[in-house]
Design a protein around this motif. Sequence first.
Motif, PDB file in Angstrom:
ATOM      1  N   CYS A  59       1.018  -0.885  -0.327  1.00 18.28           N
ATOM      2  CA  CYS A  59       0.118   0.079  -0.180  1.00 18.28           C
ATOM      3  C   CYS A  59       1.052   1.211  -0.550  1.00 18.28           C
ATOM      4  CB  CYS A  59      -0.941   0.189   0.993  1.00 18.28           C
ATOM      5  SG  CYS A  59      -2.387  -0.861   1.228  1.00 18.28           S
ATOM      6  N   ALA A  60       1.816   1.012   0.667  1.00 19.72           N
ATOM      7  CA  ALA A  60       2.251   2.233   0.565  1.00 19.72           C
ATOM      8  C   ALA A  60       3.235   2.618  -0.432  1.00 19.72           C
ATOM      9  CB  ALA A  60       3.928   1.788   1.970  1.00 19.72           C
ATOM     10  N   THR A  61       3.905   1.439  -0.883  1.00 23.70           N
ATOM     11  CA  THR A  61       4.937   1.509  -2.356  1.00 23.70           C
ATOM     12  C   THR A  61       3.543   2.245  -3.663  1.00 23.70           C
ATOM     13  OG1 THR A  61       5.887  -0.676  -1.652  1.00 23.70           O
ATOM     14  CG2 THR A  61       6.258   0.072  -3.821  1.00 23.70           C
ATOM     15  N   LEU A  62       2.055   1.730  -3.502  1.00 24.62           N
ATOM     16  CA  LEU A  62       1.313   2.155  -4.205  1.00 24.62           C
ATOM     17  C   LEU A  62       1.147   3.891  -4.467  1.00 24.62           C
ATOM     18  CD1 LEU A  62      -1.271  -0.596  -4.376  1.00 24.62           C
ATOM     19  CD2 LEU A  62       0.026   0.171  -5.990  1.00 24.62           C
ATOM     20  N   GLU A  63       1.469   4.026  -3.291  1.00 23.86           N
ATOM     21  CA  GLU A  63       1.191   5.019  -2.733  1.00 23.86           C
ATOM     22  C   GLU A  63       2.081   6.578  -3.733  1.00 23.86           C
ATOM     23  OE1 GLU A  63       0.268   8.012   1.291  1.00 23.86           O
ATOM     24  OE2 GLU A  63       1.545   6.804   0.709  1.00 23.86           O
ATOM     25  N   SER A  64       3.475   5.626  -2.963  1.00 20.54           N
ATOM     26  CA  SER A  64       4.308   6.946  -3.192  1.00 20.54           C
ATOM     27  C   SER A  64       4.785   6.236  -4.949  1.00 20.54           C
ATOM     28  CB  SER A  64       5.470   6.003  -2.571  1.00 20.54           C
ATOM     29  OG  SER A  64       6.759   6.332  -2.887  1.00 20.54           O
ATOM     30  N   ILE A  65       4.438   5.737  -5.792  1.00 19.18           N
ATOM     31  CA  ILE A  65       5.170   5.841  -7.424  1.00 19.18           C
ATOM     32  C   ILE A  65       3.132   6.768  -7.529  1.00 19.18           C
ATOM     33  CG2 ILE A  65       4.810   4.982  -8.818  1.00 19.18           C
ATOM     34  CD1 ILE A  65       5.906   2.441  -7.599  1.00 19.18           C
ATOM     35  N   LEU A  66       2.312   6.439  -7.216  1.00 19.23           N
ATOM     36  CA  LEU A  66       1.529   7.617  -7.259  1.00 19.23           C
ATOM     37  C   LEU A  66       1.168   8.940  -7.459  1.00 19.23           C
ATOM     38  CD1 LEU A  66      -1.523   5.048  -6.949  1.00 19.23           C
ATOM     39  CD2 LEU A  66      -1.013   6.049  -9.035  1.00 19.23           C
ATOM     40  N   ARG A  67       1.698   9.641  -6.077  1.00 23.49           N
ATOM     41  CA  ARG A  67       2.084  10.603  -5.902  1.00 23.49           C
ATOM     42  C   ARG A  67       2.813  11.227  -6.651  1.00 23.49           C
ATOM     43  NH1 ARG A  67       3.221  12.612  -1.128  1.00 23.49           N
ATOM     44  NH2 ARG A  67       1.950  14.486  -1.521  1.00 23.49           N
ATOM     45  N   ALA A  68       4.388  10.118  -6.994  1.00 24.75           N
ATOM     46  CA  ALA A  68       5.653  10.743  -7.549  1.00 24.75           C
ATOM     47  C   ALA A  68       4.614  11.025  -9.120  1.00 24.75           C
ATOM     48  CB  ALA A  68       6.728   9.888  -8.062  1.00 24.75           C
ATOM     49  N   SER A  69       4.163  10.198  -9.446  1.00 31.51           N
ATOM     50  CA  SER A  69       3.708  10.489 -10.911  1.00 31.51           C
ATOM     51  C   SER A  69       1.981  11.846 -10.934  1.00 31.51           C
ATOM     52  CB  SER A  69       2.828   9.958 -11.004  1.00 31.51           C
ATOM     53  OG  SER A  69       1.642   9.285 -10.374  1.00 31.51           O
ATOM     54  N   ARG A 240      10.671  -2.933 -15.937  1.00 31.54           N
ATOM     55  CA  ARG A 240      11.328  -2.194 -15.819  1.00 31.54           C
ATOM     56  C   ARG A 240      12.450  -2.692 -15.462  1.00 31.54           C
ATOM     57  NH1 ARG A 240       7.531   2.114 -15.417  1.00 31.54           N
ATOM     58  NH2 ARG A 240       5.367   1.679 -15.551  1.00 31.54           N
ATOM     59  N   SER A 241      13.752  -2.537 -15.699  1.00 30.88           N
ATOM     60  CA  SER A 241      15.263  -2.690 -15.393  1.00 30.88           C
ATOM     61  C   SER A 241      16.158  -1.431 -14.396  1.00 30.88           C
ATOM     62  CB  SER A 241      15.537  -3.125 -16.899  1.00 30.88           C
ATOM     63  OG  SER A 241      15.545  -3.684 -17.243  1.00 30.88           O
ATOM     64  N   VAL A 273       2.261   5.402 -14.983  1.00 31.72           N
ATOM     65  CA  VAL A 273       2.942   5.841 -14.685  1.00 31.72           C
ATOM     66  C   VAL A 273       4.071   5.714 -15.576  1.00 31.72           C
ATOM     67  CG1 VAL A 273       2.147   4.936 -12.238  1.00 31.72           C
ATOM     68  CG2 VAL A 273       3.352   3.716 -13.030  1.00 31.72           C
ATOM     69  N   ALA A 274       5.529   6.300 -14.946  1.00 28.66           N
ATOM     70  CA  ALA A 274       6.204   6.374 -16.217  1.00 28.66           C
ATOM     71  C   ALA A 274       7.394   5.977 -14.948  1.00 28.66           C
ATOM     72  CB  ALA A 274       6.860   8.276 -16.689  1.00 28.66           C
ATOM     73  N   MET A 275       8.832   5.428 -15.765  1.00 27.44           N
ATOM     74  CA  MET A 275       9.552   5.554 -15.052  1.00 27.44           C
ATOM     75  C   MET A 275      10.081   6.231 -13.602  1.00 27.44           C
ATOM     76  SD  MET A 275      11.560   2.152 -15.731  1.00 27.44           S
ATOM     77  CE  MET A 275      13.269   1.878 -14.871  1.00 27.44           C
ATOM     78  N   GLN A 276      10.276   7.739 -14.456  1.00 23.46           N
ATOM     79  CA  GLN A 276      10.788   8.232 -13.390  1.00 23.46           C
ATOM     80  C   GLN A 276      10.070   8.323 -11.878  1.00 23.46           C
ATOM     81  OE1 GLN A 276       9.633   9.577 -16.713  1.00 23.46           O
ATOM     82  NE2 GLN A 276       9.322  11.537 -16.400  1.00 23.46           N
ATOM     83  N   ASP A 277       9.000   7.906 -12.230  1.00 22.88           N
ATOM     84  CA  ASP A 277       7.999   8.250 -11.190  1.00 22.88           C
ATOM     85  C   ASP A 277       7.768   6.846 -10.451  1.00 22.88           C
ATOM     86  OD1 ASP A 277       6.342  10.112 -12.372  1.00 22.88           O
ATOM     87  OD2 ASP A 277       4.757   8.892 -13.633  1.00 22.88           O
ATOM     88  N   GLY A 281       9.237   7.266  -6.967  1.00 22.84           N
ATOM     89  CA  GLY A 281       8.172   6.817  -5.398  1.00 22.84           C
ATOM     90  C   GLY A 281       8.934   5.605  -4.766  1.00 22.84           C
ATOM     91  N   LEU A 282       9.573   4.310  -5.347  1.00 28.47           N
ATOM     92  CA  LEU A 282       9.989   3.645  -4.917  1.00 28.47           C
ATOM     93  C   LEU A 282      11.548   4.557  -3.512  1.00 28.47           C
ATOM     94  CD1 LEU A 282      11.080   0.626  -7.382  1.00 28.47           C
ATOM     95  CD2 LEU A 282       9.557   0.080  -5.490  1.00 28.47           C
ATOM     96  N   ALA A 283      11.929   5.014  -4.217  1.00 25.07           N
ATOM     97  CA  ALA A 283      13.289   5.759  -3.839  1.00 25.07           C
ATOM     98  C   ALA A 283      12.619   7.281  -2.197  1.00 25.07           C
ATOM     99  CB  ALA A 283      14.191   6.685  -4.714  1.00 25.07           C
ATOM    100  N   GLU A 284      11.477   7.199  -2.415  1.00 24.65           N
ATOM    101  CA  GLU A 284      11.039   7.870  -1.658  1.00 24.65           C
ATOM    102  C   GLU A 284       9.709   6.730  -0.268  1.00 24.65           C
ATOM    103  OE1 GLU A 284       9.349  11.278  -3.262  1.00 24.65           O
ATOM    104  OE2 GLU A 284      11.229  12.356  -4.026  1.00 24.65           O
ATOM    105  N   VAL A 285       9.209   5.478  -0.527  1.00 23.64           N
ATOM    106  CA  VAL A 285       8.363   5.856   0.495  1.00 23.64           C
ATOM    107  C   VAL A 285       8.956   4.633   1.833  1.00 23.64           C
ATOM    108  CG1 VAL A 285       9.307   3.255  -0.330  1.00 23.64           C
ATOM    109  CG2 VAL A 285       6.377   3.520  -0.073  1.00 23.64           C
ATOM    110  N   VAL A 286       8.097   5.024   2.579  1.00 25.82           N
ATOM    111  CA  VAL A 286       8.439   5.081   3.916  1.00 25.82           C
ATOM    112  C   VAL A 286       7.478   4.435   5.266  1.00 25.82           C
ATOM    113  CG1 VAL A 286       8.316   6.487   5.355  1.00 25.82           C
ATOM    114  CG2 VAL A 286       9.545   8.014   3.554  1.00 25.82           C
TER     115      VAL A 286
END
Length: 432
Positions: A59-69, A240-241, A273-277, A281-286
């Motif tokens: 859930c936290a990862t989904l939120e983080s990636i979607l917010r990054a987008s 996604r590599s 979602v784009a690659m940068q998102d 998102g993976l880098a900022e998830v808490v």
Amino acid sequence: MNAVGARTLADWLEFIARQHPDAIALGLERVRAVMLRMGIAIGCPVIAVAGTNGKGSVCATLESILRASGRRVGLYMSPHLLRYNERVRIDGREATDERLCASFAAVEQARDGTPLTYFEFGTLGAFWLFAQERLDALVLEVGLGGRLDAVNVLDADCAVITSVALDHVALLGDTREAIGGEKAGIFRAMRPAVVADPDPPSSVLREAERAGARPLLLGRDFGYRSQAEQWDYWGPGGKRSALAHPALRGASQLRNAAAALAALDALRVQLPVAMQDVRRGLAEVVLPGRFQVLPGRPQVILDVAHNPEAARSLAANLSAGGYAEDTIAVFGMLRDKDIAAVVQAVAPRFTRWHLASLGGPRGASASELARVLQVAGVAAPRREHATPAAAFAAARSEAGENDKIVAFGSFLTVAEVMQALATGSSGPGTHG
């Protein structure tokens, strides 16, 4: 206190805790009836996440990636650690006391005497808040099981099952087959169902077929490959590599991240979602309390692991985490959990134990935990304490700077240690 007199969030939480004779009462009829009277309508894609372990991370990862987008995301999770507000997040911010009070007032006005449990009341309040917002996506953590959990009154556009293991056996069944069938109750016809358990019970696949869902299975429809410094993901949306490892620590987090990416792949038309998102998102998830390694020495690790599968994951993470002269357990559990299996899973990783009594009717005493360790043949030194805070203070007083202190076994254990750290009441040590 009656509902009219409920003014503060603490007042409301005390009130809603008394509105049903049972702490848990599975079933959707009461919740659905009140929701209809409230006129709740969610106007965005919904992702529901069930599973024995890993739900919060996904859930936290989904939120983080979607917010990054750039999307406005609602997130509902449970239980909380320090504040009830943690359960309801809108656009990355916890709901305020005032808004939560307003949501509870809306539920109370609509329920017309219908008995609701604490979780049901809170879930309806959260849904009411989400319905007031212009959300682009809503991520929901299932509280218990799936089929009869209050969250399941909403039809998810994508369902995720993270893992299926033994927990809550008195309510969900005492086999993986029984528990898997309950968790798969969140699947919906013609909608994707992401299954991240590497060996799902056949009941999950049968339920997907019965419901007419579109299953996406780990290893068949999506997957990942770990490398030393990075990892690759593949799924329905392609590959996604060279992804950096998620900010969440632990061996299971790649599987959780892959489950989140598979859900986003499944909804890529509605929520591209784009690659940068993904990278951001993976880098900022808490997510506090999930193999959370705090800065400072001695190293302090917080982990809410409270069932055998989570304990095995904790043991693996500790094994991979490097040498420590002593690894000290601060351990408190609820007595309705499988304490013996948890101890068996982690005992080889600890050189000494500080056992904490937990309050309330479900809390196991330190002496009960000591008996379990004795029966399990754990020879490491152990001390008993009245509270997790006292156990943690004692652990810190004897720990050297090259040792590790691991507080685990329950959300209650981790929450009290976090509170002790926040208030500076955890005793001597160099942790900042």
